[in-house]
Design an enzyme around this catalytic site. Structure first.
Site, PDB file in Angstrom:
ATOM      1  N   LYS A   1      55.919  34.080  89.801  1.00  0.00           N
ATOM      2  CA  LYS A   1      57.196  33.505  90.205  1.00  0.00           C
ATOM      3  C   LYS A   1      58.308  34.097  89.336  1.00  0.00           C
ATOM      4  O   LYS A   1      58.076  34.487  88.178  1.00  0.00           O
ATOM      5  CB  LYS A   1      57.152  31.984  90.116  1.00  0.00           C
TER       6      LYS A   1
ATOM      7  N   SER B   1      58.627  24.302  92.176  1.00  0.00           N
ATOM      8  CA  SER B   1      59.376  25.546  92.114  1.00  0.00           C
ATOM      9  C   SER B   1      58.531  26.803  92.369  1.00  0.00           C
ATOM     10  O   SER B   1      59.069  27.900  92.471  1.00  0.00           O
ATOM     11  CB  SER B   1      60.058  25.681  90.752  1.00  0.00           C
TER      12      SER B   1
ATOM     13  N   SER C   1      55.609  21.439  89.922  1.00  0.00           N
ATOM     14  CA  SER C   1      55.963  22.709  90.557  1.00  0.00           C
ATOM     15  C   SER C   1      54.796  23.570  91.008  1.00  0.00           C
ATOM     16  O   SER C   1      54.994  24.562  91.698  1.00  0.00           O
ATOM     17  CB  SER C   1      56.841  23.535  89.608  1.00  0.00           C
TER      18      SER C   1
END
Length: 508
Positions: free
Chosen positions: A116, A191, A215
């Site tokens: 990410k 996220s 997340s």
């Protein structure tokens, strides 16, 4: 952010033509792709080409902020050359021994992945999902990326994240929003939304993520995947700071608990040893425990069940019918496998289960680091309304109130394991309602936006505060094809047990 039209990707990656690509990675699990690569049945270039082609052809899902096909394919070619040099000149027992050694030294050799865009990967831009700051291009990997790359995995790019990883939906001004492969009009969560979208759509076999308030588990639940949040300090490359200010940990996202265990073993720095069964590649302790559970079952566990959210009664938490069905089906599977189920009243009687004031205290903890920022006016103006709201909220809050809230959560976390009482594992729902459509959260006033995120994810952040491990396990698919999950929370050091438990209840 609300997008009138999703902008073009940062990098328009060409479709590689060096091999005839497979369709995607959902045809088999990562454990099988690993075995096929080591056996020479598929090459790293073929696997990497598959990932890049799938990411490019499904760019409308917004899984990636950046793709680097040239570097990834060059690395894949080097790995293929290593594999040939080690194995192709050998036969019989010598070749088998060389395969075992290779798979022990580099247990994920040849498999593609992506990190990410909050984590530094050498040579790739790190944006942290914000247009307010220029991207950086680090010369060195973050320690976790270095560890995963050391296992032989090949990074093909950086996946979509919300600004600074703050919201539970992955939308920003830098690229297309991360869309849910099960329902592309809906969010993939956050996220680690881009990573979950990539795994869910078959672009990647599995992906590492990070989890500061859910997340890993939230996007895994939204996209029908297994997502493990390890306990605080369990992974060697995570922040080892003791206390609730250290919320974020790293964890794997995968289609199956077996695949998640394989990646967890690498992320945890476990040593891979020959399989006890003598019929497979070397495995780490988490994967070994999962396979043992699949073959022989688990010892009886005591499972506590709680549907009360720590955000209640400050927030009105309402569970969708499918969220309740997912919990019920997960509990039924646990009971079928011989585990004992008990409601929270068995431990607390008529008392509230969670600490009073959690909603207020967590908001203070979550936003307090932002109160220390003093960005120039032009940077602040370029940030998302929610980020600006968090900064302003933290700056307005008296320091005494912030410290009192953090101290209250520290007291709670210090003795968090006692909350499990007589139970080995605590079961809760995961998401309260279906992932909203792209842009819905951001269309709300920032204060309401934050409240709705808490209502959407009412059981995740408290586990980060407690510092305990937890896993998201899909248990129900509704009539629209959306996936619904159960969350299982374990005691300190129970990551392997949670993976094994998840494997048994998802076993066909």
């Amino acid at each position: 952010m609300v997008h009138a039209a999703d902008p073009a990707p940062l990098v328009e990656a060409p479709v590689p033509d060096s091999a005839s690509p497979m369709i995607d990675f959902r045809a088999a699990g990562a454990v099988q792709w690993r075995r096929d690569f080591v056996a020479g049945e598929v090459s790293a270039v073929e696997l990497t080409t598959t990932a890049i082609t799938a990411a490019t052809s499904q760019s409308q899902l917004g899984a990636f902020l950046h793709l680097d096909p040239e570097s990834a394919l060059a690395r894949a070619a080097e790995i293929d050359q290593v594999r040939r040099a080690v194995l192709d000149s050998r036969t019989g027992a010598s070749r088998s021994a060389a395969m075992t050694e290779l798979a022990a030294r580099a247990p994920l050799l040849g498999l593609p992945t992506a990190f990410k865009d909050l984590l530094d990967v050498a040579g790739m831009p790190t944006t942290r999902g914000t247009a307010a700051l220029p991207p950086s291009t680090p010369a060195h990997d973050h320690p976790l990326a270095r560890r995963v790359h050391g296992s032989g995995m090949i990074s093909i790019g950086k996946t979509q994240v919300p600004e600074f990883g703050l919201p539970c939906y992955s939308e920003n001004e830098l690229g297309p929003a991360a869309r849910n492969p099960l329902a592309p009009a809906r969010t993939a969560g956050g996220s680690t939304g881009g990573g979950a979208a990539a795994v869910g759509a078959g672009m990647l076999p599995m992906a590492p993520g990070s989890d500061g308030g859910g997340s890993v588990r939230i996007p895994a639940a939204a996209c029908g995947l297994v997502g493990l949040k390890p306990g605080r300090g369990r992974l060697p490359d995570d922040n080892q700071l003791v206390g609730v200010r250290n919320l974020a940990v790293s964890g794997p996202i995968a289609h199956t608990a077996e695949d998640a265990a394989l990646l967890f073993d690498v992320m945890a720095g476990h040593r891979f040893r020959p399989s006890e069964a003598g019929d497979g590649l070397p495995e780490g302790p988490a994967l070994a425990q999962v396979r043992a559970a699949l073959n022989h079952g688990l010892d009886q566990l005591s499972i506590g069940v709680i549907t009360e959210s720590p955000f209640s009664p400050e927030l009105d938490i309402v569970l969708a019918e499918s969220a309740v069905l997912a919990l019920e089906q997960g509990l039924a599977l646990l009971e079928e496998r011989g585990h004992i189920l008990q409601g929270s009243s068995h431990c607390t009687g008529t008392e509230a289960f969670w600490p009073a004031g959690y909603h207020r205290d967590f908001q203070a903890l979550w936003t307090s680091p932002l109160g220390e920022l003093d960005p120039p006016a032009e940077q602040l103006a370029a940030m998302a309304p929610l980020t600006r709201y968090f900064i302003e909220l933290a700056k307005r809050r008296p320091e005494r109130e912030t410290q009192e809230s953090i101290a209250a959560l520290e007291d709670f976390a210090t003795d968090a394991e006692t909350l499990l009482g007589p139970w080995d594992v605590l079961a809760t729902p995961m998401l309260a309602y279906a992932p909203p459509e792209i842009g819905w959260f951001a269309s709300l006033d920032p204060e309401e936006n934050y409240r709705e995120q808490c209502c959407f994810t009412p059981y995740s952040s408290v586990v980060n505060v407690m510092g305990l491990p937890a896993i998201n396990v899909p248990t129900h698919t509704d009539a629209e094809g959306l996936s619904w999950s159960i969350q299982l929370i374990g005691r300190v050091g129970a990551e392997e047990q949670l993976l094994a438990l998840a494997a048994t209840i998802t076993q066909a």
